[in-house]
Design a protein around this motif. Sequence first.
Motif, short mmCIF file in Angstrom:
data_model
loop_
_atom_site.label_atom_id
_atom_site.label_comp_id
_atom_site.label_asym_id
_atom_site.label_seq_id
_atom_site.Cartn_x
_atom_site.Cartn_y
_atom_site.Cartn_z
N TRP A 59 0.83 -1.21 0.00
CA TRP A 59 0.00 0.00 0.00
C TRP A 59 0.87 1.27 0.00
CZ3 TRP A 59 -3.80 -2.51 -1.55
CH2 TRP A 59 -4.13 -3.74 -1.01
N ALA A 60 2.00 1.22 0.71
CA ALA A 60 2.92 2.35 0.69
C ALA A 60 3.52 2.53 -0.70
CB ALA A 60 4.02 2.16 1.74
N CYS A 61 3.82 1.42 -1.36
CA CYS A 61 4.36 1.46 -2.72
C CYS A 61 3.35 2.10 -3.67
CB CYS A 61 4.71 0.04 -3.16
SG CYS A 61 5.48 -0.07 -4.78
N GLN A 62 2.09 1.69 -3.55
CA GLN A 62 1.04 2.27 -4.39
C GLN A 62 0.88 3.77 -4.12
OE1 GLN A 62 -2.19 -0.34 -3.33
NE2 GLN A 62 -1.80 -1.69 -5.07
N LYS A 63 0.95 4.16 -2.88
CA LYS A 63 0.82 5.56 -2.51
C LYS A 63 1.99 6.38 -3.06
CE LYS A 63 -1.42 8.83 -0.51
NZ LYS A 63 -2.73 9.23 -1.00
N ARG A 64 3.19 5.82 -2.99
CA ARG A 64 4.35 6.52 -3.53
C ARG A 64 4.22 6.72 -5.04
NH1 ARG A 64 9.69 4.33 -0.25
NH2 ARG A 64 8.91 4.88 1.80
#
Length: 167
Positions: A147-152
């Motif tokens: 989810w952090a990867c998608q947000k980045r």
Amino acid sequence: MLPEQDRLIEDLHHLYFNKLTIYAMSVLRDSTRAQDVVQDAFHEAILHIDKLAEHENPGGWLVLTVKNKIRESERSRRRYVSRFLSLDTDVATQLMAETEQPAGSDDQALLKIEQTLTKEEQLLLKRLIFDNASHLEVSQEIGITIWACQKRLERVRQKLRMVFPTR
């Protein structure tokens, strides 16, 4: 989540995860992207657990969600691949001829991207868009959650929209 909702998600995951992954893989032709899409569908199920618990066909709800996630994934992938085509390819040369861009505009665009994005953001963009890596693979490489990867990636896209508002 309530215990019965947690149990419902576990049961659905046990019953449908492999089937949905096989379906997504047959459409996407990429096992890691297929797993990402199915995981995203289960994440959506958790977010909408109240509706899912009352739904007459939770398995059908999941299948429909996976179909929508596949379409969303493909649409997003096509959009960003077309925007960030390597300028060394024949396709890019043909596109430049069709749009009649000035000769130095590709170098200027690359320079703008390098000036706008940090090294980590450039790597993230390269791995996800050019290398067609999944969010799972990239998140494991960087040491963050999916989810952090998608947000980045979302933040990278926002930065690039500011620099390239017409694209």
